[in-house]
Design an enzyme around this catalytic site. Structure first.
Site, PDB file in Angstrom:
ATOM      1  N   ASN A 209       7.751 -52.565 -31.330  1.00 17.69           N
ATOM      2  CA  ASN A 209       8.298 -52.225 -32.074  1.00 17.69           C
ATOM      3  C   ASN A 209       9.329 -53.935 -32.532  1.00 17.69           C
ATOM      4  O   ASN A 209       8.361 -54.581 -32.164  1.00 17.69           O
ATOM      5  CB  ASN A 209       9.726 -51.027 -31.369  1.00 17.69           C
ATOM      6  CG  ASN A 209       9.674 -51.917 -29.958  1.00 17.69           C
ATOM      7  OD1 ASN A 209      10.593 -52.721 -30.494  1.00 17.69           O
ATOM      8  ND2 ASN A 209       9.766 -50.799 -28.790  1.00 17.69           N
ATOM      9  N   PHE A 323      21.416 -47.138 -25.317  1.00 14.97           N
ATOM     10  CA  PHE A 323      21.641 -47.113 -26.841  1.00 14.97           C
ATOM     11  C   PHE A 323      20.634 -46.222 -27.432  1.00 14.97           C
ATOM     12  O   PHE A 323      19.910 -44.974 -26.893  1.00 14.97           O
ATOM     13  CB  PHE A 323      21.033 -48.706 -26.784  1.00 14.97           C
ATOM     14  CG  PHE A 323      22.193 -49.357 -26.932  1.00 14.97           C
ATOM     15  CD1 PHE A 323      22.553 -49.997 -25.245  1.00 14.97           C
ATOM     16  CD2 PHE A 323      22.515 -50.488 -27.430  1.00 14.97           C
ATOM     17  CE1 PHE A 323      23.164 -51.318 -25.298  1.00 14.97           C
ATOM     18  CE2 PHE A 323      22.927 -51.389 -26.898  1.00 14.97           C
ATOM     19  CZ  PHE A 323      23.548 -52.111 -26.045  1.00 14.97           C
TER      20      PHE A 323
END
Ligand code: CTP
Length: 401
Positions: A209, A323
């Site tokens: 990613n 997160f």
């Protein structure tokens, strides 16, 4: 960089590394600090005061018998003006004098008068550095609260190899910043994960990613600056290891899982900023996959959810911060993650916000807490957000003591 607007008194003493102090002055000025240079007489044998005067914009003060300025006042006024007092390079001689309160020149009289934090960067021949008397003097200074920046090992100017080299400028600047930073996380063990994971398809390809690791590295850097013992478990990134941080490199989500689980038990705070791949190819080909006619379908299998696993085995008092980066329904998805993964705090940010997301230096976050509180933060530098995250975790920790 928190040196902007600070006044630094830099003392340069007589060793071959004195020339490196010129670069230090230059970088400190770039960081926005005022630098006032003091030199011992012997330092002037290695580098001219004019170099420091040009770089600092102030007269370099050499010794107490100089008739061109009011030295009696000057050494006291500099001692008072200093936010931080730095001796770099520090010879064995100045270290010995500092340890015993000897004040016989401009550097040592000013040092004795100052109440500012003192940073000492020793640089000398290995034999002199390793000599028990020098080590004992350094120990005396440490015990008195002086900040000692350890010299590095290498080939020394005298031809010897060993400890005694002045560290590179960024290391010294980091030590100066640390001396100016309250050590409110001292005694805390903090584990941070950062960066992407890479899931191999074959020896040349992987799934990954866009994470650059900047947010997690900022948390690790700030935690170390504030005195924590920091372990950073990092996926592949292009970033330098922050000063004072123990870094463990991993590639895949499974490797990150193993490393995190091995280090988790002793941690007081765990901040999971890594963008962990949820899936990996069901099989990793041993040889490079060759192209064939038609479409290619790759079967994927689920990776372990590291944060959820940590939430399951969280020990009493340990704080877990996750997160969530979302593209829609930010707060609903984030509060669901906070609950599902048994976090104490969750940092939610939207990829859709300008100034947030992958690779940016800023972030826009909302903090969600297990007790239902929410705190919406405005756009801020990732370092400032890192400090805010650590502030909130520390407050929770203190609240539980
Ligand atoms: N995380 C993790 N292990 C995973 C996936 C995510 O530890 N296999 C952690 C991340 O480090 C982050 C948090 O979980 O702190 C949220 O990651 P995110 O990808 O947003 O959550 P997911 O649970 O994967 O949810 P979804 O993909 O459905 O949004």
């Amino acid at each position: 960089m928190r040196l902007a607007g600070k006044t630094l008194v830099l003392c340069v003493t007589g060793g071959i590394a004195a020339y490196k102090a010129a670069d230090l002055v230059s970088k400190l000025r770039h960081a926005g600090a005022e630098v006032r240079v003091l030199m011992t007489e012997s330092a002037t044998q290695f580098i001219s005061p004019i170099t420091f005067e040009t770089l600092s914009g102030y007269r370099a003060v050499v010794d107490t018998f100089d008739r061109h300025f009011a030295w009696e006042v000057e050494h006291i006024s500099l001692a008072k003006a200093a936010d931080v007092f730095v001796i770099a390079p520090a010879t064995a001689n100045v270290i010995a004098k500092a340890a015993h309160g000897i004040a016989d020149d401009m550097v040592t009289t000013t040092l004795l008068a100052t109440k500012a934090p003192v940073v000492i960067a020793p640089a000398m021949n290995t034999g002199m550095y390793d000599n028990p008397v020098t080590q004992q003097n350094l120990q005396t200074l440490r015990a008195r609260g002086f900040h000692i920046i350890d010299p590095t090992e290498g080939l020394l100017a005298c031809g010897d190899t060993g400890r005694g080299k002045l560290p590179d400028t960024p290391v010294i600047i980091n030590g100066i910043e640390k001396a100016l930073t309250p050590q409110d996380l001292r005694g805390q063990c903090v584990l941070v994960t950062a960066g992407p994971t890479q899931e191999a398809m074959d020896p040349v390809r992987f799934l990954s990613n866009h994470s650059t690791g900047k947010m997690g590295y900022a948390v690790a850097a700030r935690a170390a600056m504030r005195g924590a013992a920091v372990t950073l478990i990092s996926g592949p990134t292009a970033l330098d290891t922050p000063a004072g941080v123990r870094r463990v490199d991993v590639t895949s989500a499974c490797e990150m899982y193993e490393a995190v689980m091995a280090h988790a038990p002793e941690q007081d705070m765990i901040v999971k900023a890594a963008a962990v791949g949820d899936y990996r190819p069901a099989e990793t080909a041993a040889e490079k996959l060759k192209k064939r006619e038609g479409e290619l379908t790759v079967a994927l299998t689920r990776n372990p959810d590291i944060l959820a696993a940590l939430g399951q085995c969280k020990r009493a008092g340990q704080l877990l911060c996750g997160f969530a980066m979302e593209t829609e329904n930010l707060l609903e998805n984030a509060s669901d993650k906070l609950r599902r993964k048994n976090c104490d705090m969750l940092v939610a940010n939207s990829l859709r916000d300008e100034g947030a997301g992958f690779g940016t230096d800023t972030n826009i976050a909302t903090l969600l807490f297990a007790d239902g509180r929410r705190e919406t933060l405005s756009i801020m530098h990732k370092e400032a957000l890192a400090d805010t995250i650590l502030d909130r975790l520390l407050a929770m920790r203190q609240g539980r003591e």
